[in-house]
Write a protein that holds these residues in place. Sequence first.
Motif, short mmCIF file in Angstrom:
data_model
loop_
_atom_site.label_atom_id
_atom_site.label_comp_id
_atom_site.label_asym_id
_atom_site.label_seq_id
_atom_site.Cartn_x
_atom_site.Cartn_y
_atom_site.Cartn_z
N ALA A 32 0.83 -1.21 0.00
CA ALA A 32 0.00 0.00 0.00
C ALA A 32 0.86 1.26 0.00
O ALA A 32 0.40 2.32 -0.44
CB ALA A 32 -0.94 0.00 1.20
N TYR A 35 1.15 2.80 -3.42
CA TYR A 35 -0.03 3.37 -4.06
C TYR A 35 0.04 4.89 -4.08
O TYR A 35 0.79 5.50 -3.32
CB TYR A 35 -1.31 2.99 -3.31
N SER A 39 -5.27 6.68 -2.97
CA SER A 39 -5.63 5.27 -2.93
C SER A 39 -5.10 4.58 -1.67
O SER A 39 -5.67 3.59 -1.22
CB SER A 39 -5.08 4.54 -4.15
N ALA A 40 -4.02 5.09 -1.09
CA ALA A 40 -3.38 4.43 0.05
C ALA A 40 -3.99 4.81 1.38
O ALA A 40 -3.74 4.14 2.38
CB ALA A 40 -1.89 4.75 0.06
N LEU A 44 -4.00 2.09 4.58
CA LEU A 44 -3.08 2.43 5.66
C LEU A 44 -3.82 2.76 6.94
O LEU A 44 -3.38 2.41 8.04
CB LEU A 44 -2.17 3.58 5.23
#
Length: 164
Positions: A32, A35, A39-40, A44
Amino acid sequence: MPTDTSKNRKAVLELFFIVLLGLAVAGAFIAALSYDFISARAPLFVMVPLLLLIGVQFNRTRKKAHARDAASELLHAISGENRNFNGVAGFIGLMALLLLLIYVGGHYVGISVFMFVMLRWISKESMLLALMISLGVTALIFVLFEYGFNIELYRGYLARWLAR
């Protein structure tokens, strides 16, 4: 009342499972990080507290498990002599099958084939009922995501390969 040996056996297997789960979540966390920030955020946001909880549970379970018995308990479980471990291992195997089906065939193919297998061979339902339910639920998921949410689910490696 459970014996000391059965408590240790359970703690060792729980510790083993926690380590595997922690490695999977840590791998997903590292993935992740690559990304885009947008998007992360969600992965996270979920994985940081999850990693902390896994660490806390690892520490609690580590105190219960006797390290000297860990290897023999794992060999005992892997050899198939522990019914609880067999059930968990079977479930993990089925989830790995679902992930493989989704990767190769996409969400719709993976979901329908997985549901058919579960209904037909695990639940021993009739062929017609297994087909009707798996195709009906897959069609419902397709309509819901594609038209209701306007989200295109993953089509699979085969679709990508055939589209070349």
